[in-house]
Design an enzyme around this catalytic site. Sequence first.
Site, mmCIF file in Angstrom:
data_model
loop_
_atom_site.group_PDB
_atom_site.id
_atom_site.type_symbol
_atom_site.label_atom_id
_atom_site.label_comp_id
_atom_site.label_asym_id
_atom_site.label_seq_id
_atom_site.Cartn_x
_atom_site.Cartn_y
_atom_site.Cartn_z
ATOM 1 N N ALA A 67 -25.962 -40.719 -23.741
ATOM 2 C CA ALA A 67 -25.769 -41.610 -24.881
ATOM 3 C C ALA A 67 -27.161 -42.008 -25.367
ATOM 4 O O ALA A 67 -28.135 -41.968 -24.597
ATOM 5 C CB ALA A 67 -24.973 -42.826 -24.459
ATOM 6 N N GLY A 112 -23.930 -39.525 -20.685
ATOM 7 C CA GLY A 112 -22.867 -39.175 -21.634
ATOM 8 C C GLY A 112 -22.752 -37.677 -21.871
ATOM 9 O O GLY A 112 -21.690 -37.191 -22.267
ATOM 10 N N GLU A 115 -20.685 -36.529 -19.058
ATOM 11 C CA GLU A 115 -19.336 -37.063 -19.308
ATOM 12 C C GLU A 115 -18.622 -36.238 -20.390
ATOM 13 O O GLU A 115 -17.427 -35.964 -20.300
ATOM 14 C CB GLU A 115 -19.432 -38.537 -19.703
ATOM 15 C CG GLU A 115 -19.891 -39.392 -18.515
ATOM 16 C CD GLU A 115 -20.185 -40.834 -18.889
ATOM 17 O OE1 GLU A 115 -21.052 -41.050 -19.770
ATOM 18 O OE2 GLU A 115 -19.566 -41.743 -18.317
ATOM 19 N N GLU A 135 -27.469 -43.210 -15.145
ATOM 20 C CA GLU A 135 -27.371 -44.542 -15.768
ATOM 21 C C GLU A 135 -27.917 -45.662 -14.893
ATOM 22 O O GLU A 135 -28.483 -46.636 -15.392
ATOM 23 C CB GLU A 135 -25.904 -44.852 -16.122
ATOM 24 C CG GLU A 135 -25.377 -44.134 -17.347
ATOM 25 C CD GLU A 135 -24.810 -42.755 -17.066
ATOM 26 O OE1 GLU A 135 -25.063 -42.207 -15.965
ATOM 27 O OE2 GLU A 135 -24.121 -42.205 -17.937
HETATM 28 N N1 COA Z 1 -31.314 -41.326 -25.759
HETATM 29 C C1 COA Z 1 -32.188 -41.373 -26.752
HETATM 30 N N2 COA Z 1 -33.255 -40.561 -26.858
HETATM 31 C C2 COA Z 1 -33.417 -39.632 -25.900
HETATM 32 C C3 COA Z 1 -32.519 -39.506 -24.828
HETATM 33 C C4 COA Z 1 -31.418 -40.396 -24.779
HETATM 34 N N3 COA Z 1 -30.493 -40.338 -23.811
HETATM 35 N N4 COA Z 1 -32.932 -38.495 -24.034
HETATM 36 C C5 COA Z 1 -34.051 -38.005 -24.612
HETATM 37 N N5 COA Z 1 -34.344 -38.701 -25.741
HETATM 38 C C6 COA Z 1 -35.468 -38.508 -26.657
HETATM 39 C C7 COA Z 1 -36.770 -39.035 -26.089
HETATM 40 O O1 COA Z 1 -36.877 -40.431 -26.310
HETATM 41 C C8 COA Z 1 -37.757 -38.240 -26.893
HETATM 42 O O2 COA Z 1 -37.844 -38.789 -28.204
HETATM 43 P P1 COA Z 1 -39.309 -38.986 -28.901
HETATM 44 O O3 COA Z 1 -39.876 -37.601 -28.993
HETATM 45 O O4 COA Z 1 -38.981 -39.608 -30.231
HETATM 46 O O5 COA Z 1 -40.088 -39.863 -27.978
HETATM 47 C C9 COA Z 1 -37.093 -36.883 -27.039
HETATM 48 O O6 COA Z 1 -35.683 -37.115 -26.837
HETATM 49 C C10 COA Z 1 -37.544 -35.861 -26.023
HETATM 50 O O7 COA Z 1 -37.350 -36.405 -24.726
HETATM 51 P P2 COA Z 1 -38.500 -36.514 -23.612
HETATM 52 O O8 COA Z 1 -38.137 -37.613 -22.680
HETATM 53 O O9 COA Z 1 -39.831 -36.583 -24.278
HETATM 54 O O10 COA Z 1 -38.333 -35.087 -22.905
HETATM 55 P P3 COA Z 1 -38.746 -34.708 -21.415
HETATM 56 O O11 COA Z 1 -38.666 -33.221 -21.326
HETATM 57 O O12 COA Z 1 -40.039 -35.343 -21.024
HETATM 58 O O13 COA Z 1 -37.614 -35.350 -20.480
HETATM 59 C C11 COA Z 1 -35.360 -35.886 -19.876
HETATM 60 C C12 COA Z 1 -36.302 -34.898 -20.565
HETATM 61 C C13 COA Z 1 -33.923 -35.457 -20.134
HETATM 62 C C14 COA Z 1 -35.641 -35.893 -18.357
HETATM 63 C C15 COA Z 1 -35.603 -37.306 -20.432
HETATM 64 O O14 COA Z 1 -35.552 -37.236 -21.854
HETATM 65 C C16 COA Z 1 -34.590 -38.326 -19.999
HETATM 66 O O15 COA Z 1 -34.642 -38.806 -18.876
HETATM 67 N N6 COA Z 1 -33.692 -38.717 -20.918
HETATM 68 C C17 COA Z 1 -32.716 -39.770 -20.666
HETATM 69 C C18 COA Z 1 -31.621 -39.327 -19.726
HETATM 70 C C19 COA Z 1 -30.671 -40.464 -19.450
HETATM 71 O O16 COA Z 1 -30.996 -41.469 -18.840
HETATM 72 N N7 COA Z 1 -29.430 -40.323 -19.933
HETATM 73 C C20 COA Z 1 -28.378 -41.291 -19.763
HETATM 74 C C21 COA Z 1 -28.343 -42.189 -20.932
HETATM 75 S S1 COA Z 1 -27.071 -43.422 -20.785
#
Ligand code: COA
Length: 261
Positions: A67, A112, A115, A135
């Site tokens: 999400a 999400g 999910e 989460e």
């Molecule tokens: N919500 C909003 N934005 C997200 C996102 C999410 N769940 N997951 C990734 N993004 C965005 C990042 O903020 C970033 O945006 P920006 O370029 O404007 O800063 C872009 O997507 C790329 O992500 P980034 O984190 O730079 O990539 P990465 O390769 O370093 O890491 C992940 C990849 C998946 C490990 C990392 O993005 C992450 O941990 N995301 C969240 C996962 C999460 O907690 N999901 C559950 C949400 S309830």
Amino acid sequence: MSSYENLKISQHGAVQRIFVNRPDKLNALNHATLTELHHAFDAAASDAETRVVVLTGSGDKAFVAGADISEIQSLSPSQAQDFAGHGHALMNKIQHFHKPVIAAINGFALGGGLELAMACHLRIAADTAKVGLPEIKLGIIPGFGGTQRLARYIGRSAALNLMLAGDPIGAERAYALGLVHRLAGADELETEALNWAEKLAQLAPIAVSHILQAVNQGADLNMEAALNLEVNLFALCCATEDMKEGTTAFLEKRKAEFKGR
Ligand code: COA
């Protein structure tokens, strides 16, 4: 076909592909994307040409990375209830969809995203994909059905371990846990998912929909009611032209041609 801001749709005969299309945000599910997915599944439900849906993410990095955290951050508790409710309604719509839905997990399926994949009937993952429910690291819990579906799919003990660690697992581990049904090389995922979908599209659609209904609706009933449901759906199959075609084709030693009637 409708145009969407956050989705891409393509049709391949009887197979419709729906892409979550926010690759610069790793396809994170904001409110608008959830709404568009609702519309896309409603449209696919009533589209006679579509027999199977393949749901995937745009780009090569993510299926859906969760999400949208930037939207979650400012939610009040009552807004959070609405947001989770919106997500739940979508996941339930997909789970109870009367045509098979395959999640083609092409990268991160987190929060999400996992999910969403778990609401689909079948899952194929690139061997490079990573899935999880992180989460807890944000100080929240899964809110689109993850606490319940994951525990029912892989067992309560393994699900608790995954949710309380918060760390993603690789595709092979997900396959070993039974969370994904098939693995493919990252370059073959698209072809493998389409081949699988095309095979499903050749089955008798009414019988397919009745299997989906018997399993999904039956899981929420007691055994007696669930078995009654099966009896009724079995009887409904026997009212179809496809049942006559399938049984006749077997006896005539030829391939059945199902028409969905
Ligand atoms: N919500 C909003 N934005 C997200 C996102 C999410 N769940 N997951 C990734 N993004 C965005 C990042 O903020 C970033 O945006 P920006 O370029 O404007 O800063 C872009 O997507 C790329 O992500 P980034 O984190 O730079 O990539 P990465 O390769 O370093 O890491 C992940 C990849 C998946 C490990 C990392 O993005 C992450 O941990 N995301 C969240 C996962 C999460 O907690 N999901 C559950 C949400 S309830």
